[in-house]
Motif scaffolding. Sequence first.
Motif, PDB file in Angstrom:
ATOM      1  N   ARG A  54       0.852  -1.202   0.000  1.00 45.97           N
ATOM      2  CA  ARG A  54       0.000   0.000   0.000  1.00 45.97           C
ATOM      3  C   ARG A  54       0.875   1.235   0.000  1.00 45.97           C
ATOM      4  O   ARG A  54       1.986   1.222   0.532  1.00 45.97           O
ATOM      5  N   PHE A  56       1.239   5.139   1.246  1.00 48.16           N
ATOM      6  CA  PHE A  56       0.786   6.091   2.254  1.00 48.16           C
ATOM      7  C   PHE A  56       1.371   7.465   1.938  1.00 48.16           C
ATOM      8  O   PHE A  56       2.476   7.573   1.415  1.00 48.16           O
ATOM      9  N   TYR A  58       2.649  10.642   3.877  1.00 47.21           N
ATOM     10  CA  TYR A  58       3.008  11.196   5.180  1.00 47.21           C
ATOM     11  C   TYR A  58       3.089  12.712   5.043  1.00 47.21           C
ATOM     12  O   TYR A  58       3.934  13.224   4.312  1.00 47.21           O
ATOM     13  N   ASN A  86      -7.609   9.405  14.804  1.00 47.09           N
ATOM     14  CA  ASN A  86      -8.466   9.506  13.621  1.00 47.09           C
ATOM     15  C   ASN A  86      -8.375  10.881  12.976  1.00 47.09           C
ATOM     16  O   ASN A  86      -8.550  11.013  11.762  1.00 47.09           O
ATOM     17  N   ILE A  89      -5.730  11.062  10.180  1.00 43.19           N
ATOM     18  CA  ILE A  89      -5.839  10.133   9.048  1.00 43.19           C
ATOM     19  C   ILE A  89      -6.910  10.636   8.082  1.00 43.19           C
ATOM     20  O   ILE A  89      -8.000  11.021   8.491  1.00 43.19           O
ATOM     21  N   SER A  90      -6.592  10.620   6.789  1.00 43.36           N
ATOM     22  CA  SER A  90      -7.577  10.953   5.757  1.00 43.36           C
ATOM     23  C   SER A  90      -7.179  10.225   4.475  1.00 43.36           C
ATOM     24  O   SER A  90      -6.292   9.362   4.496  1.00 43.36           O
ATOM     25  N   ASP A  91      -7.825  10.558   3.367  1.00 45.69           N
ATOM     26  CA  ASP A  91      -7.534   9.913   2.081  1.00 45.69           C
ATOM     27  C   ASP A  91      -7.315  10.965   1.011  1.00 45.69           C
ATOM     28  O   ASP A  91      -7.913  12.036   1.042  1.00 45.69           O
ATOM     29  N   MET A  95      -4.887   7.018  -1.617  1.00 41.47           N
ATOM     30  CA  MET A  95      -3.834   6.729  -0.643  1.00 41.47           C
ATOM     31  C   MET A  95      -4.258   7.234   0.728  1.00 41.47           C
ATOM     32  O   MET A  95      -4.994   8.211   0.842  1.00 41.47           O
ATOM     33  N   THR A  96      -3.781   6.569   1.765  1.00 37.95           N
ATOM     34  CA  THR A  96      -4.050   7.007   3.130  1.00 37.95           C
ATOM     35  C   THR A  96      -3.091   8.136   3.491  1.00 37.95           C
ATOM     36  O   THR A  96      -1.878   7.984   3.376  1.00 37.95           O
ATOM     37  N   ILE A  98      -1.424  10.419   6.310  1.00 31.56           N
ATOM     38  CA  ILE A  98      -1.121  10.402   7.738  1.00 31.56           C
ATOM     39  C   ILE A  98      -0.414  11.712   8.077  1.00 31.56           C
ATOM     40  O   ILE A  98       0.691  11.965   7.588  1.00 31.56           O
TER      41      ILE A  98
END
Length: 203
Positions: A54, A56, A58, A86, A89-91, A95-96, A98
């Motif tokens: 995956r 991410f 940052y 929480n 964290i978003s999208d 992609m996530t 952080i």
Amino acid sequence: MTDPEDREQQAAVCRLLLYYLNAPMAEGCRLRGVLPAPSAVRIAIHAGDDATGRTFLYEIPNDRVAPAYVPGMLRTVLAGTQYYSNNDISDAMGMTVIRLRPEEIALDPEPEQGQALTVLRALSDPGDDENPFLIGFLMHGDNLMRLYVQRSDRPGIIGADIRLTQTSTALIASLSTLIQEAQYQLPAPEDPHCDLLVDLTDW
């Protein structure tokens, strides 16, 4: 419109991280991109293999981290288990995202290769392509590096030994003067790549 300071920070981080395209940032983690964001920069890191891993993003705020600290921050975050709220964290783009809180991250010490890269980048800045100062280097011994330098106003190649853990900005800035000081100069019979050695390991 992007704030000029944000743009400068994002460009500086982008330049720094180009060097990490050919090597993992941490075990199993590879750099995939550097993306601008409002008042921040987002670093795309792919974790795992290409098929099942995956990616991410940052997010690092520009106002709390100098560009030079970004690689160390990423190494620290990627080296172990981290916990995020929480709210952090978003999208984006599948992609996530952080959001990192730099004040809560204790940086791991920079590895030898990273220290060497910092020194070499500072000395190889293209100020005068016709009269380059740094023309070679060799990492040898425990945390030691020999820099091969040449002044345009003096003949011969000089090998300057430095200790990476002690290399300061002042040493880098003073190097072209220090190599001329007789107290540091030694013959170099065992090194055919230079005419003279300069020992700055205790400077």
